[in-house]
Design a protein around this motif. Structure first.
Motif, mmCIF file in Angstrom:
data_model
loop_
_atom_site.group_PDB
_atom_site.id
_atom_site.type_symbol
_atom_site.label_atom_id
_atom_site.label_comp_id
_atom_site.label_asym_id
_atom_site.label_seq_id
_atom_site.Cartn_x
_atom_site.Cartn_y
_atom_site.Cartn_z
ATOM 1 N N ASP A 148 -72.160 -107.603 -114.332
ATOM 2 C CA ASP A 148 -72.283 -106.270 -114.928
ATOM 3 C C ASP A 148 -73.744 -105.926 -115.199
ATOM 4 N N ALA A 149 -74.575 -106.935 -115.470
ATOM 5 C CA ALA A 149 -76.005 -106.699 -115.674
ATOM 6 C C ALA A 149 -76.658 -106.224 -114.374
ATOM 7 N N ASP A 150 -76.242 -106.796 -113.238
ATOM 8 C CA ASP A 150 -76.741 -106.326 -111.940
ATOM 9 C C ASP A 150 -76.452 -104.835 -111.769
ATOM 10 N N GLN A 151 -75.219 -104.450 -112.081
ATOM 11 C CA GLN A 151 -74.819 -103.055 -111.896
ATOM 12 C C GLN A 151 -75.596 -102.122 -112.815
ATOM 13 N N ASN A 152 -75.869 -102.566 -114.034
ATOM 14 C CA ASN A 152 -76.672 -101.743 -114.955
ATOM 15 C C ASN A 152 -78.038 -101.434 -114.360
ATOM 16 N N GLU A 304 -74.346 -105.571 -125.985
ATOM 17 C CA GLU A 304 -75.053 -105.634 -124.714
ATOM 18 C C GLU A 304 -74.454 -106.709 -123.810
ATOM 19 N N ARG A 305 -73.426 -107.377 -124.302
ATOM 20 C CA ARG A 305 -72.747 -108.419 -123.543
ATOM 21 C C ARG A 305 -71.258 -108.078 -123.399
ATOM 22 N N PRO A 306 -70.924 -106.954 -122.773
ATOM 23 C CA PRO A 306 -69.520 -106.537 -122.700
ATOM 24 C C PRO A 306 -68.641 -107.506 -121.925
ATOM 25 N N ILE A 307 -69.238 -108.344 -121.092
ATOM 26 C CA ILE A 307 -68.434 -109.311 -120.345
ATOM 27 C C ILE A 307 -67.764 -110.305 -121.286
ATOM 28 N N THR A 308 -68.333 -110.486 -122.498
ATOM 29 C CA THR A 308 -67.696 -111.377 -123.465
ATOM 30 C C THR A 308 -66.424 -110.761 -124.044
ATOM 31 N N VAL A 309 -66.306 -109.444 -123.917
ATOM 32 C CA VAL A 309 -65.092 -108.746 -124.352
ATOM 33 C C VAL A 309 -64.081 -108.670 -123.214
ATOM 34 N N THR A 310 -64.539 -108.308 -122.019
ATOM 35 C CA THR A 310 -63.626 -108.119 -120.886
ATOM 36 C C THR A 310 -63.172 -109.431 -120.271
ATOM 37 N N ARG A 311 -64.042 -110.463 -120.316
ATOM 38 C CA ARG A 311 -63.711 -111.739 -119.709
ATOM 39 C C ARG A 311 -63.647 -112.886 -120.714
ATOM 40 N N PRO A 340 -67.379 -116.452 -117.021
ATOM 41 C CA PRO A 340 -67.930 -115.634 -115.933
ATOM 42 C C PRO A 340 -68.672 -116.483 -114.892
ATOM 43 N N LYS A 341 -68.920 -115.885 -113.757
ATOM 44 C CA LYS A 341 -69.593 -116.552 -112.647
ATOM 45 C C LYS A 341 -70.957 -117.104 -113.068
#
Length: 361
Positions: A148-152, A304-311, A340-341
């Motif tokens: 998700d950071a890449d996409q940002n 700033e770490r939404p992947i911790t919520v979604t994953r 995450p990966k």
């Protein structure tokens, strides 16, 4: 090359990278400590825990307003760059020194790499968000912790050729220190029973600088301590405000709540490893609990770490929601998610390989 650190989370990211660089005979890393955190438990203890020598260079910037810290660091580090002229400046995280050192290097034409790039809360009231945005604009190389950071970064118009997904280096520190963490006896020495207590960390201005908000938070923590034992290592900023607002004595008299001095990495992680859940306003703790499968309640409207919520295991919550969510967690055990990966303890190796390609091509 210079590895810039200023605060505890920076050192945890620098530690694995410095060790990986030392294994490469073609590279040399110099640790530059800007001195933003100067209390022993807030900095020097972390060097000991992570097997690091004391910083090669210490700018001794100290505390102050955001403008003062940023300005003093920019001036001091700019002078150092003129003397040393490193081939690469590596900045980590999102503190004031991250931006100041990146700016000093960019103005002098020294290449900059940002480790933990691309994180966004989209909340510009947070000073850290401003530091992240500007640092990523300046950096020549952007090492990201998650997709998700890449996409940002791509959405912001940054050339994908400057971006490289390397994973979460905080997990490298955790895995590097796991044997010592598991052998540590801090939790036992405090009489804590595994999975029967929660860890609390609070330090952000939005949480602790308002007397009204801090009073509300303390009242809720005191209520929660009747159901679940709480362990609260108190950040210096938080303690100062608790004393100023007349809350410190009240908190100290609370049965079921252990107040601790700030802890260095190994003892803190030993307590976290054995906890039932975490209550925090921190950034890094959201990641560590996701990796460990420990429920985390983050007292913020965004992350700033939404992947911790979604994953992961993280949930954002308001103070008034905290009691209900804690009870929900206690009654419904959480299944550990897949991390995450590249959250695998090998991020420093990927970064070092990329540095070698950059500098020796």
């Amino acid at each position: 090359m210079h590895l810039i650190g200023a605060a505890r989370p920076n050192f945890m990211k620098i530690g694995p990278l410095f060790h990986a660089i030392k294994q490469n005979p073609l590279l040399k890393g110099v640790i530059v400590h800007t001195g933003q955190h100067y209390d022993r438990n807030m900095s020097r203890g972390f060097f000991e825990d992570l097997g690091l020598q004391q910083p090669h260079i210490n700018l001794n910037i100290g505390s102050g307003t955001h403008a003062e810290q940023t300005g003093r660091t920019l001036m001091s580090y700019g002078e150092l760059l003129l003397k040393e002229n490193p081939r690469l400046v590596v900045v980590v995280g999102d503190v004031n020194a991250t931006l100041a050192c990146a700016l000093a290097a960019a103005k002098l034409g020294v290449p900059v790499a940002h480790l933990e790039a691309g994180l966004r809360s989209y909340d510009r009231t947070m000073p850290e968000e401003i530091n992240r945005l500007l640092t990523d604009t300046l950096a020549d190389r952007l090492w990201t912790p998650s997709e998700d950071a890449d996409q940002n970064l791509i959405k912001e118009g940054i050339d994908p050729a400057r971006i490289k997904l390397v994973g979460n280096i905080m997990i490298d520190s955790l895995e590097m220190m796991r044997p010592k963490i598991e052998a540590d006896r801090t939790a036992k020495s405090l009489g804590l029973k595994p999975r029967e207590y929660a860890v609390v960390t609070l330090h952000r201005p939005a949480t602790v600088d308002s007397g009204q908000k801090l009073s509300q938070m303390i009242r809720i923590l005191r209520e929660l301590s009747e159901r679940l034992e709480l362990v609260f290592p108190v950040h210096p900023r938080t303690k100062k405000n608790l004393e100023e607002f007349g809350l410190w004595r009240e908190l100290g008299r609370t049965t079921g709540l252990k107040l601790l001095e700030p802890l260095s990495y190994i003892p803190f992680m030993n307590i976290l490893f054995n906890s039932r859940l975490a209550i925090t306003d921190s950034g890094g703790l959201q990641e560590e609990t996701t990796y460990l499968g420990i429920p985390c309640l983050t007292m913020r409207p965004n992350t700033e770490r939404p992947i911790t919520v979604t994953r992961g295991t993280n949930r954002l919550c308001k103070a008034e929601e905290l009691t209900g969510l804690v009870h929900e967690i206690l009654e419904n055990p959480l299944k550990k998610p897949d991390p995450p990966k590249f959250w695998d303890g090998k991020t420093a190796q990927r970064v070092t390989a990329d540095i070698e390609r950059m500098l020796l091509k």
